[in-house]
Motif scaffolding. Structure first.
Motif, PDB file in Angstrom:
ATOM      1  N   ALA A   9      -0.243   5.196 -12.553  1.00 61.42           N
ATOM      2  CA  ALA A   9      -1.344   4.366 -12.055  1.00 61.42           C
ATOM      3  C   ALA A   9      -0.961   3.716 -10.732  1.00 61.42           C
ATOM      4  O   ALA A   9      -1.760   3.673  -9.790  1.00 61.42           O
ATOM      5  CB  ALA A   9      -1.712   3.316 -13.092  1.00 61.42           C
ATOM      6  N   ASN A  10       0.257   3.225 -10.629  1.00 61.70           N
ATOM      7  CA  ASN A  10       0.712   2.608  -9.378  1.00 61.70           C
ATOM      8  C   ASN A  10       0.777   3.632  -8.258  1.00 61.70           C
ATOM      9  O   ASN A  10       0.414   3.347  -7.122  1.00 61.70           O
ATOM     10  CB  ASN A  10       2.080   1.955  -9.565  1.00 61.70           C
ATOM     11  CG  ASN A  10       2.009   0.721 -10.432  1.00 61.70           C
ATOM     12  OD1 ASN A  10       0.937   0.180 -10.672  1.00 61.70           O
ATOM     13  ND2 ASN A  10       3.154   0.294 -10.918  1.00 61.70           N
ATOM     14  N   TYR A  11       1.270   4.819  -8.543  1.00 60.83           N
ATOM     15  CA  TYR A  11       1.365   5.863  -7.526  1.00 60.83           C
ATOM     16  C   TYR A  11      -0.022   6.278  -7.042  1.00 60.83           C
ATOM     17  O   TYR A  11      -0.229   6.522  -5.864  1.00 60.83           O
ATOM     18  CB  TYR A  11       2.123   7.085  -8.069  1.00 60.83           C
ATOM     19  CG  TYR A  11       2.305   8.163  -7.044  1.00 60.83           C
ATOM     20  CD1 TYR A  11       3.236   8.013  -6.016  1.00 60.83           C
ATOM     21  CD2 TYR A  11       1.546   9.321  -7.072  1.00 60.83           C
ATOM     22  CE1 TYR A  11       3.404   8.984  -5.054  1.00 60.83           C
ATOM     23  CE2 TYR A  11       1.703  10.300  -6.115  1.00 60.83           C
ATOM     24  CZ  TYR A  11       2.638  10.128  -5.108  1.00 60.83           C
ATOM     25  OH  TYR A  11       2.807  11.095  -4.155  1.00 60.83           O
ATOM     26  N   ALA A  12      -0.975   6.311  -7.956  1.00 62.61           N
ATOM     27  CA  ALA A  12      -2.342   6.699  -7.591  1.00 62.61           C
ATOM     28  C   ALA A  12      -2.956   5.709  -6.616  1.00 62.61           C
ATOM     29  O   ALA A  12      -3.874   6.045  -5.876  1.00 62.61           O
ATOM     30  CB  ALA A  12      -3.200   6.826  -8.841  1.00 62.61           C
ATOM     31  N   ASP A  13      -2.434   4.481  -6.577  1.00 61.23           N
ATOM     32  CA  ASP A  13      -2.957   3.462  -5.678  1.00 61.23           C
ATOM     33  C   ASP A  13      -2.438   3.609  -4.238  1.00 61.23           C
ATOM     34  O   ASP A  13      -2.902   2.908  -3.348  1.00 61.23           O
ATOM     35  CB  ASP A  13      -2.590   2.065  -6.187  1.00 61.23           C
ATOM     36  CG  ASP A  13      -3.317   1.716  -7.487  1.00 61.23           C
ATOM     37  OD1 ASP A  13      -4.373   2.320  -7.746  1.00 61.23           O
ATOM     38  OD2 ASP A  13      -2.817   0.859  -8.229  1.00 61.23           O
ATOM     39  N   ASN A  16      -3.961   7.719   0.621  1.00 57.47           N
ATOM     40  CA  ASN A  16      -3.666   9.069   1.106  1.00 57.47           C
ATOM     41  C   ASN A  16      -3.176   9.069   2.540  1.00 57.47           C
ATOM     42  O   ASN A  16      -2.379   9.922   2.926  1.00 57.47           O
ATOM     43  CB  ASN A  16      -4.895   9.970   0.985  1.00 57.47           C
ATOM     44  CG  ASN A  16      -5.129  10.422  -0.433  1.00 57.47           C
ATOM     45  OD1 ASN A  16      -4.205  10.427  -1.251  1.00 57.47           O
ATOM     46  ND2 ASN A  16      -6.361  10.791  -0.736  1.00 57.47           N
ATOM     47  N   ASN A  17      -3.629   8.128   3.361  1.00 55.91           N
ATOM     48  CA  ASN A  17      -3.211   8.132   4.760  1.00 55.91           C
ATOM     49  C   ASN A  17      -1.717   7.826   4.907  1.00 55.91           C
ATOM     50  O   ASN A  17      -1.087   8.233   5.877  1.00 55.91           O
ATOM     51  CB  ASN A  17      -4.072   7.203   5.610  1.00 55.91           C
ATOM     52  CG  ASN A  17      -3.925   5.742   5.244  1.00 55.91           C
ATOM     53  OD1 ASN A  17      -3.504   5.395   4.159  1.00 55.91           O
ATOM     54  ND2 ASN A  17      -4.311   4.885   6.171  1.00 55.91           N
ATOM     55  N   ILE A  18      -1.134   7.119   3.928  1.00 53.68           N
ATOM     56  CA  ILE A  18       0.316   6.873   3.976  1.00 53.68           C
ATOM     57  C   ILE A  18       1.070   8.187   3.747  1.00 53.68           C
ATOM     58  O   ILE A  18       2.019   8.491   4.459  1.00 53.68           O
ATOM     59  CB  ILE A  18       0.734   5.801   2.940  1.00 53.68           C
ATOM     60  CG1 ILE A  18       0.194   4.442   3.373  1.00 53.68           C
ATOM     61  CG2 ILE A  18       2.260   5.770   2.785  1.00 53.68           C
ATOM     62  CD1 ILE A  18       0.452   3.330   2.379  1.00 53.68           C
ATOM     63  N   ILE A  19       0.633   8.942   2.762  1.00 58.05           N
ATOM     64  CA  ILE A  19       1.274  10.232   2.487  1.00 58.05           C
ATOM     65  C   ILE A  19       1.124  11.144   3.708  1.00 58.05           C
ATOM     66  O   ILE A  19       2.076  11.785   4.148  1.00 58.05           O
ATOM     67  CB  ILE A  19       0.665  10.908   1.230  1.00 58.05           C
ATOM     68  CG1 ILE A  19       0.787   9.994   0.009  1.00 58.05           C
ATOM     69  CG2 ILE A  19       1.297  12.266   0.980  1.00 58.05           C
ATOM     70  CD1 ILE A  19       2.193   9.614  -0.376  1.00 58.05           C
ATOM     71  N   GLY A  20      -0.065  11.181   4.284  1.00 62.45           N
ATOM     72  CA  GLY A  20      -0.298  11.993   5.487  1.00 62.45           C
ATOM     73  C   GLY A  20       0.572  11.551   6.650  1.00 62.45           C
ATOM     74  O   GLY A  20       1.094  12.369   7.404  1.00 62.45           O
ATOM     75  N   ALA A  21       0.762  10.252   6.792  1.00 65.43           N
ATOM     76  CA  ALA A  21       1.600   9.723   7.877  1.00 65.43           C
ATOM     77  C   ALA A  21       3.054  10.137   7.694  1.00 65.43           C
ATOM     78  O   ALA A  21       3.752  10.444   8.667  1.00 65.43           O
ATOM     79  CB  ALA A  21       1.484   8.211   7.940  1.00 65.43           C
ATOM     80  N   ASN A  26       7.531  13.475   9.530  1.00 68.91           N
ATOM     81  CA  ASN A  26       8.569  14.481   9.280  1.00 68.91           C
ATOM     82  C   ASN A  26       8.416  15.676  10.211  1.00 68.91           C
ATOM     83  O   ASN A  26       9.400  16.192  10.744  1.00 68.91           O
ATOM     84  CB  ASN A  26       8.553  14.919   7.816  1.00 68.91           C
ATOM     85  CG  ASN A  26       9.079  13.857   6.884  1.00 68.91           C
ATOM     86  OD1 ASN A  26       9.797  12.945   7.294  1.00 68.91           O
ATOM     87  ND2 ASN A  26       8.723  13.962   5.614  1.00 68.91           N
ATOM     88  N   THR A  27       7.192  16.113  10.437  1.00 64.05           N
ATOM     89  CA  THR A  27       6.929  17.224  11.355  1.00 64.05           C
ATOM     90  C   THR A  27       7.334  16.842  12.777  1.00 64.05           C
ATOM     91  O   THR A  27       7.987  17.616  13.485  1.00 64.05           O
ATOM     92  CB  THR A  27       5.438  17.626  11.309  1.00 64.05           C
ATOM     93  OG1 THR A  27       5.135  18.064   9.983  1.00 64.05           O
ATOM     94  CG2 THR A  27       5.130  18.733  12.299  1.00 64.05           C
TER      95      THR A  27
END
Length: 134
Positions: A9-13, A16-21, A26-27
């Motif tokens: 539940a915490n991870y779902a919060d 998405n823009n943080i994961i994309g960033a 990394n790229t």
């Protein structure tokens, strides 16, 4: 400790823009490292050790594979020195077992850390290690 359901539940919060960033960063880092190496105009680049931390036997290969791919795309030969790897190739690059041969045959040596056994070819070494430690 929290249960697995709560952790999910915490991870779902996490937005998405943080994961994309993180993916974008990394790229960008791999592009920067590869471009910095390419600017040295090497014919042959050596990857010194695939293991990222001293004393580890964990091959965290994904980042270095991205850099190797970028170098190879520019026609640069890439070889690997990893004494605990018993394979003749890693990611379609030759594995050199002799450290002396590796150091002599490479124009640039990419290393996660500056270590004593490559200090004698320090002018060839590309590292982002600022402090000489893990």
């Amino acid at each position: 400790p929290k249960d697995t359901k709560q952790l999910r539940a915490n991870y779902a919060d996490v937005p998405n823009n943080i994961i994309g960033a993180i993916v974008d960063a990394n790229t960008t880092r791999k592009d920067f490292v590869a471009d910095s190496i390419i600017k040295r105009n090497p014919q042959r680049v050596g990857i010194y050790r695939l293991i990222m931390k001293a004393g580890s036997d964990n091959f965290r290969a994904s980042s270095i594979q991205g850099i190797m791919k970028r170098l190879k795309a520019k026609g640069i030969e890439v070889v690997v020195y990893e004494p605990v790897l018993d394979e003749p190739e890693f990611f379609h690059s030759a594995v050199i077992q002799s450290l002396d041969e590796f150091k002599q045959s490479c124009d640039v040596i990419v290393s996660n850390r500056m270590v004593d056994e490559i200090r004698d070819v320090e002018d060839k070494v590309y590292t982002r290690d600022l402090f000489g430690s893990d």
